[in-house]
Design a protein around this motif. Structure first.
Motif, short mmCIF file in Angstrom:
data_model
loop_
_atom_site.label_atom_id
_atom_site.label_comp_id
_atom_site.label_asym_id
_atom_site.label_seq_id
_atom_site.Cartn_x
_atom_site.Cartn_y
_atom_site.Cartn_z
N ALA A 286 31.81 70.25 40.99
CA ALA A 286 33.09 70.23 41.72
C ALA A 286 33.61 68.80 41.81
N PHE A 287 32.72 67.86 42.09
CA PHE A 287 33.14 66.45 42.09
C PHE A 287 33.64 66.03 40.71
N GLN A 288 32.89 66.42 39.68
CA GLN A 288 33.25 66.03 38.32
C GLN A 288 34.58 66.65 37.88
N ASN A 289 34.91 67.80 38.47
CA ASN A 289 36.15 68.50 38.11
C ASN A 289 37.33 68.09 38.98
N GLY A 290 37.16 67.01 39.75
CA GLY A 290 38.32 66.47 40.46
C GLY A 290 38.36 66.68 41.95
N CYS A 291 37.35 67.32 42.51
CA CYS A 291 37.34 67.49 43.96
C CYS A 291 36.95 66.17 44.64
N ASP A 292 37.62 65.89 45.74
CA ASP A 292 37.30 64.70 46.52
C ASP A 292 36.24 64.99 47.57
N LEU A 293 36.25 66.21 48.11
CA LEU A 293 35.32 66.61 49.17
C LEU A 293 34.66 67.93 48.81
N VAL A 294 33.35 67.98 48.94
CA VAL A 294 32.61 69.22 48.71
C VAL A 294 31.82 69.56 49.96
N THR A 386 22.14 58.24 71.35
CA THR A 386 23.16 57.24 70.98
C THR A 386 24.36 57.27 71.92
N LYS A 387 24.51 58.36 72.65
CA LYS A 387 25.63 58.55 73.58
C LYS A 387 26.98 58.68 72.86
N ILE A 388 26.94 58.77 71.53
CA ILE A 388 28.18 59.04 70.78
C ILE A 388 28.44 60.54 70.84
N PHE A 389 29.61 60.93 71.31
CA PHE A 389 29.85 62.36 71.52
C PHE A 389 31.26 62.73 71.09
N ILE A 390 31.37 63.72 70.24
CA ILE A 390 32.66 64.27 69.82
C ILE A 390 32.89 65.56 70.60
N GLU A 391 33.79 65.51 71.55
CA GLU A 391 34.01 66.66 72.42
C GLU A 391 34.75 67.78 71.70
N HIS A 392 35.70 67.40 70.84
CA HIS A 392 36.51 68.38 70.13
C HIS A 392 36.05 68.44 68.67
N GLY A 393 35.33 69.50 68.32
CA GLY A 393 34.67 69.60 67.02
C GLY A 393 35.51 69.26 65.82
N PRO A 394 36.76 69.75 65.72
CA PRO A 394 37.56 69.47 64.52
C PRO A 394 37.78 67.98 64.25
N LYS A 395 37.57 67.12 65.23
CA LYS A 395 37.76 65.69 65.01
C LYS A 395 36.70 65.10 64.07
N VAL A 396 35.57 65.81 63.91
CA VAL A 396 34.52 65.25 63.06
C VAL A 396 35.01 65.11 61.62
N MET A 397 35.86 66.03 61.17
CA MET A 397 36.41 65.91 59.82
C MET A 397 37.37 64.73 59.72
N ASP A 398 38.16 64.53 60.76
CA ASP A 398 39.06 63.38 60.77
C ASP A 398 38.29 62.07 60.72
N ILE A 399 37.17 62.03 61.44
CA ILE A 399 36.34 60.82 61.45
C ILE A 399 35.71 60.60 60.07
N LEU A 400 35.22 61.67 59.45
CA LEU A 400 34.65 61.57 58.11
C LEU A 400 35.68 61.00 57.14
N LEU A 401 36.90 61.49 57.22
CA LEU A 401 37.97 61.08 56.30
C LEU A 401 38.66 59.81 56.77
N LYS A 402 38.17 59.25 57.86
CA LYS A 402 38.74 58.02 58.45
C LYS A 402 40.20 58.20 58.84
N LYS A 403 40.57 59.44 59.20
CA LYS A 403 41.88 59.67 59.75
C LYS A 403 41.90 59.32 61.24
N GLU A 404 40.66 59.26 61.81
CA GLU A 404 40.52 58.90 63.22
C GLU A 404 39.21 58.18 63.40
N GLN A 405 39.17 57.10 64.15
CA GLN A 405 37.96 56.32 64.38
C GLN A 405 37.28 56.79 65.67
#
Length: 405
Positions: A286-294, A386-405
């Protein structure tokens, strides 16, 4: 930049007496995950929000960046999309499990012996569903075959107001009577379940399974009702092309509804015998065929949790690392591009309860070009510390993609 999500379904757990007071994540030999965790952002994430049930549907939607409170319409419509069913807006779908019930005369007195009918093969299951469709299907109800024990019922002009349609994996070893919905709207569906037992108890497939000492597929079990889903296109939402690699119709269905690639993997079963290497190869291609995220979803830890298989759950985590993560990581390290990796479960499936729970889950995000102060090993306790906590689950994708820190 390439992005890998390794979703280890149900991996999180609680300390277990049979494991010397440790969790499967603590006991599993997973040097690669632990090494990545040393320099990753590690913390906890709430994937199941208030008022939602801790299902793999809700939790995986969250990890993929979709807010279930906004877009969730039920589990089975997502599976229906994977099976290839063209749903009308007026259709209601239900997950149709093939289960093993005990042989008491009255249906309500039977016990849920096995929610997956002894890991019935897809070939056998399709014979069972064919018989169910021939006997119970009509212009209102239509049954469709899926994978292994997981199938689908489409109810024309149905309703989702059904009371509590209990998932069968929540009541393993329990008498089913008190878990049958008493809603008047659910009565015709309960009747279908009762009729299916009489139809299937002496089915040729079950006669052969009886001879072999295998659990029989002697009833359908309906649950997970929902209507046609509407998910925003993943690329339009995130600006990256995505793929979902999974053995189960639920995850494939989410991918299809989000217009992501959903490659088929031969001999992918969702259990310990799944084709781990095939999933890794599908991700690489999938990566080789042009996908950015798998998004690689591996069901095995969840299935072991549902069955109370203590050592197998530990083994499932080790197999994910040895036979899937190792190969994909090797590709990413040599592909000539920067990459980020998110590893996490969708929800806990504690061995003690053998069903899903809604507690937050550990996550780690590794960046090939940015080293972080991580943890010694990837475990529930270390992530919480670590006390790092993401309260709203969908934000984890934004953090992965650096759309949100």
């Amino acid at each position: 930049m390439k992005y890998l999500v390794l979703l280890c379904d149900g991996m999180a757990d609680t300390p277990n007496e049979a494991l010397g007071g440790k969790t499967p994540m603590e006991l599993a030999q997973k040097p690669l995950m632990d090494k990545l965790a040393n320099t990753s952002v590690v913390g906890m994430c709430r994937t199941v929000g208030a008022g939602l049930k801790p299902g793999s549907d809700v939790a995986n939607l969250s990890v993929m960046g979709y807010d279930p409170l906004v877009c969730y319409t039920g589990r089975s419509p997502l599976e229906a999309a994977s099976i290839g069913i063209d749903l009308k807006d007026t259709d209601v779908t239900l997950r149709c499990n093939i289960v093993t019930l005990s042989d008491e005369e009255k249906y309500e007195d039977k016990t849920m012996v096995d929610y997956c009918a002894g890991d019935i093969s897809t070939k056998e299951a399709h014979e069972i569903i064919k018989t169910v469709e021939e006997n119970l299907g009509n212009e209102i109800y239509k049954f469709y075959g899926g994978v292994s024990y997981r199938h689908c019922l489409v109810w024309q002009n149905g309703t989702t107001d059904l009371g509590e349609m209990t998932p069968p994996h929540d009541i393993s070893g329990k008498v089913i009577g008190s878990y049958l919905s008493d809603s008047q709207n659910a009565k015709p569906l309960i009747d279908l379940m009762k009729k299916s037992y009489d139809i299937l108890k002496d089915h040729p497939v079950n006669i052969e399974r009886r001879k072999k000492g295998l659990n029989e597929a002697n009833s359908i079990w309906l649950w997970g009702e929902g209507k046609k889903p509407m998910l925003q296109d993943f690329y339009e939402k995130n600006g990256v092309k995505g793929a979902v690699v999974s053995a189960v119709d639920l995850l494939k269905g989410i991918g299809i509804c989000a217009n992501m690639q959903t490659p088929d993997v031969e001999n992918a079963t969702g259990y310990l015998d799944t084709n781990f290497e095939g999933k890794a190869q599908a991700a690489i291609e999938a990566f080789q065929n042009g996908c950015d995220l798998v998004y690689v979803h591996i069901e095995a830890p969840d299935e072991c949790g549902h069955r109370g298989e203590v050592q197998n759950k530990v083994r499932a985590i080790e197999l994910i690392e040895q036979r899937s993560l190792k190969q994909i990581l090797s590709y990413l390290e040599n592909c000539g591009e920067d990459f980020r990796i998110l590893i996490m479960p969708d929800h806990p499936t504690p061995l003690d309860t053998m069903t899903h729970s809604r507690e937050p889950v550990p996550f780690m995000i590794y960046d090939s070009k940015e080293s972080q102060n991580g943890v010694k090993s990837f475990t529930e306790a270390n992530a919480a510390a670590t006390k790092i906590f993401i309260e709203h689950g969908p934000k984890v994708m934004d953090i992965l993609l650096k759309k949100e820190q």
